[in-house]
Write an enzyme that holds these catalytic residues in place. Structure first.
Site, mmCIF file in Angstrom:
data_model
loop_
_atom_site.group_PDB
_atom_site.id
_atom_site.type_symbol
_atom_site.label_atom_id
_atom_site.label_comp_id
_atom_site.label_asym_id
_atom_site.label_seq_id
_atom_site.Cartn_x
_atom_site.Cartn_y
_atom_site.Cartn_z
ATOM 1 N N CYS A 113 62.976 44.050 -18.008
ATOM 2 C CA CYS A 113 62.531 42.619 -17.572
ATOM 3 C C CYS A 113 62.031 41.895 -19.104
ATOM 4 O O CYS A 113 62.048 40.850 -18.648
ATOM 5 C CB CYS A 113 61.146 42.472 -17.397
ATOM 6 S SG CYS A 113 61.112 43.423 -15.246
ATOM 7 N N HIS A 254 56.977 36.479 -17.405
ATOM 8 C CA HIS A 254 58.021 37.250 -15.963
ATOM 9 C C HIS A 254 57.499 37.603 -15.303
ATOM 10 O O HIS A 254 55.844 37.570 -14.831
ATOM 11 C CB HIS A 254 57.567 38.405 -17.141
ATOM 12 C CG HIS A 254 58.549 39.589 -16.248
ATOM 13 N ND1 HIS A 254 59.912 39.094 -15.397
ATOM 14 C CD2 HIS A 254 58.168 40.626 -15.617
ATOM 15 C CE1 HIS A 254 60.668 40.523 -14.121
ATOM 16 N NE2 HIS A 254 59.577 41.295 -14.313
ATOM 17 N N ASN A 284 60.527 39.765 -8.093
ATOM 18 C CA ASN A 284 61.028 39.863 -9.374
ATOM 19 C C ASN A 284 62.060 39.812 -8.964
ATOM 20 O O ASN A 284 62.882 41.199 -9.171
ATOM 21 C CB ASN A 284 60.288 41.367 -9.787
ATOM 22 C CG ASN A 284 60.394 41.997 -11.281
ATOM 23 O OD1 ASN A 284 61.462 41.522 -12.109
ATOM 24 N ND2 ASN A 284 59.552 42.904 -11.692
HETATM 25 O O1 UT7 Z 1 58.867 44.098 -13.846
HETATM 26 C C1 UT7 Z 1 58.756 45.467 -13.474
HETATM 27 C C2 UT7 Z 1 57.971 46.279 -13.746
HETATM 28 N N1 UT7 Z 1 56.928 46.064 -12.702
HETATM 29 C C3 UT7 Z 1 55.575 46.054 -12.115
HETATM 30 O O2 UT7 Z 1 54.859 45.028 -13.094
HETATM 31 C C4 UT7 Z 1 55.253 46.777 -11.589
HETATM 32 C C5 UT7 Z 1 53.493 46.873 -11.774
HETATM 33 N N2 UT7 Z 1 52.826 47.868 -10.380
HETATM 34 C C6 UT7 Z 1 52.608 46.805 -9.460
HETATM 35 O O3 UT7 Z 1 53.081 45.550 -9.328
HETATM 36 C C7 UT7 Z 1 51.733 47.549 -8.556
HETATM 37 O O4 UT7 Z 1 51.109 48.621 -9.474
HETATM 38 C C8 UT7 Z 1 52.380 47.836 -7.642
HETATM 39 C C9 UT7 Z 1 52.173 46.670 -6.559
HETATM 40 C C10 UT7 Z 1 53.566 48.552 -7.329
HETATM 41 C C11 UT7 Z 1 50.769 48.707 -6.273
HETATM 42 O O5 UT7 Z 1 49.873 47.632 -6.889
HETATM 43 P P1 UT7 Z 1 48.909 48.728 -6.453
HETATM 44 O O6 UT7 Z 1 47.349 48.242 -6.522
HETATM 45 O O7 UT7 Z 1 49.410 49.086 -7.559
HETATM 46 O O8 UT7 Z 1 49.061 49.763 -5.615
HETATM 47 P P2 UT7 Z 1 49.213 51.242 -5.640
HETATM 48 O O9 UT7 Z 1 50.126 51.882 -6.278
HETATM 49 O O10 UT7 Z 1 47.443 52.219 -6.123
HETATM 50 O O11 UT7 Z 1 48.941 51.927 -4.209
HETATM 51 C C12 UT7 Z 1 48.058 52.081 -3.361
HETATM 52 C C13 UT7 Z 1 48.024 52.201 -2.158
HETATM 53 C C14 UT7 Z 1 48.927 52.873 -1.679
HETATM 54 O O12 UT7 Z 1 48.278 54.164 -0.708
HETATM 55 P P3 UT7 Z 1 46.981 55.207 -0.850
HETATM 56 O O13 UT7 Z 1 47.875 56.116 -1.551
HETATM 57 O O14 UT7 Z 1 45.959 54.721 -1.228
HETATM 58 O O15 UT7 Z 1 47.043 55.642 0.397
HETATM 59 C C15 UT7 Z 1 49.676 52.948 -1.629
HETATM 60 O O16 UT7 Z 1 50.612 54.300 -0.838
HETATM 61 O O17 UT7 Z 1 49.176 50.977 -1.346
HETATM 62 C C16 UT7 Z 1 50.702 51.965 -0.424
HETATM 63 N N3 UT7 Z 1 51.313 51.382 -0.455
HETATM 64 C C17 UT7 Z 1 51.571 50.035 0.360
HETATM 65 N N4 UT7 Z 1 51.362 50.151 0.959
HETATM 66 C C18 UT7 Z 1 51.534 49.350 1.977
HETATM 67 C C19 UT7 Z 1 52.211 51.313 -1.420
HETATM 68 N N5 UT7 Z 1 53.345 50.790 -1.536
HETATM 69 C C20 UT7 Z 1 53.170 49.453 0.053
HETATM 70 C C21 UT7 Z 1 53.553 48.778 0.438
HETATM 71 N N6 UT7 Z 1 53.021 48.652 2.483
HETATM 72 N N7 UT7 Z 1 54.866 48.346 -0.170
#
Ligand code: UT7
Length: 329
Positions: A113, A254, A284
């Site tokens: 990125c 980004h 993204n």
């Molecule tokens: O440019 C490349 C670099 N990439 C990035 O900058 C991405 C950086 N990371 C992020 O943007 C965030 O970490 C995400 C958007 C990927 C995830 O958001 P988060 O607030 O960190 O969520 P999390 O990974 O802590 O997940 C929270 C919950 C989990 O469930 P439990 O364990 O709390 O039951 C996940 O399994 O949300 C769940 N989850 C989803 N639920 C519904 C993960 N993805 C999804 C989804 N829909 N698509």
């Protein structure tokens, strides 16, 4: 170093749109979750026969057309991507040929990125050093080809698209390129990557069965690093040039996550209205986000001659970069 400026910008995204509701029919997710956690409403997806060079070509053509110049005038092409058409030859070669940029050399630049920011810095030095007059920096990615549409944690984030800048010498009173800070923290290499397909883990039935040719990400680790370092490196770059955040007309970061962008803006003391966000429509697009957003900013009258623009990114690697430019057209 002689003056360097951005002289044109172009972008192209494939027409097909994948909405959050479409994704909710494919994996266990919802429009509400995606919107709240990422700010994304939809993303564009290339048709199967379209590859990264096709997106890049359209973006490059748009930039050259805006400048009113031809491909024969281009000295070099820096093609920023993590989704090249092939492992080799470079996608820069394919675009050089399709574009008819007969005099140009070029190469692919892989910094995930942060690729486009690194490409801008590189082009600024090729032109600033006096050896090049027209360098095309293209950020193009077809992320849909390396995304696992069974993995809800990653498939909601990415889209396909491309953008391009033309970099040229500036006149005596045209100091477009102000400065840069780029860095790598390779201790983060494991948290965001495509594990297989390279020399470490060549393709095999096993790598395919284990779905190792897709993006694997520890989302929270990337999130935390991005919020911290994108803000810090931007602040350091501004301080290096005796600039205050309020002197920046537009920050074009980004587009990985709306929450990351706003948290960085807050840490930097940048008013939200001076930060460009268009992640809701494109997701993204990796190397594509910054030139696509810049193209939109220019087209919608948010950039004027003399404005100071801050480009900033964090990507897999980790790669981190920030560039300061004065807009010159
Ligand atoms: O440019 C490349 C670099 N990439 C990035 O900058 C991405 C950086 N990371 C992020 O943007 C965030 O970490 C995400 C958007 C990927 C995830 O958001 P988060 O607030 O960190 O969520 P999390 O990974 O802590 O997940 C929270 C919950 C989990 O469930 P439990 O364990 O709390 O039951 C996940 O399994 O949300 C769940 N989850 C989803 N639920 C519904 C993960 N993805 C999804 C989804 N829909 N698509």
């Amino acid at each position: 170093m002689r003056n360097v400026k951005i002289s044109a910008v172009g972008a192209w995204v494939p027409p097909r749109v994948l909405t959050n509701d479409d994704l909710a029919r494919m994996v266990d997710t919802s429009n509400e979750w995606i919107l709240e956690r990422t700010g994304i409403e939809q993303r564009h997806i290339a048709d199967p026969e379209v590859a990264t060079s096709d997106l890049a070509l359209e973006a490059a053509k748009a930039a050259l057309e805006q400048r009113g110049t031809t491909a024969e005038d281009v000295d070099a092409i820096i093609l920023c991507t993590v989704t090249p058409d092939h492992m080799f030859p470079s996608t820069a070669c394919i675009v050089q040929h399709k574009l008819g940029a007969k005099r140009a050399w070029g190469f692919d630049l892989i910094a995930a990125c942060s690729s486009f920011v690194y490409g801008l810095t590189t082009a600024a030095h090729l032109v600033g050093g006096g050896t090049h007059k027209k360098v095309l920096v293209i950020g193009a990615d077809t992320m849909s080809r390396i995304i696992d549409y069974q993995d809800r944690a990653t498939c909601v984030l990415f889209g396909d698209g491309a953008g391009a800048f033309l970099i040229e010498p500036g006149g005596d009173d045209e100091q477009g390129f102000i400065g840069f800070r780029n860095e790598i923290d390779g201790s983060g290499a494991e948290v965001l990557r495509m594990p297989a397909g390279g020399s470490r883990m060549p393709p095999s039935h096993e790598t395919v069965d284990k779905r190792l040719h897709f993006v694997h990400q520890e989302g929270q680790a990337v999130f935390k690093f991005a919020v911290k370092r994108m803000g810090e490196i931007s602040a350091q770059l501004l301080a290096q040039h005796d600039l205050k955040p309020e002197q920046v007309k537009l920050m074009i970061p980004h587009q990985a996550n709306r929450r990351i962008i706003l948290a960085c803006a807050d840490r930097l003391g940048m008013p939200h209205e001076n930060v460009l966000i268009n992640i809701e429509r494109f997701g993204n697009t990796t190397a594509g986000t910054i030139p696509i957003a810049t193209n939109e900013a220019y087209a919608t009258g948010r950039l004027h001659k003399g404005d100071i623009v801050l480009f900033a990114a964090v990507g897999a690697g980790f790669t981190v970069g920030a560039n300061l430019w004065r807009w010159m057209f």
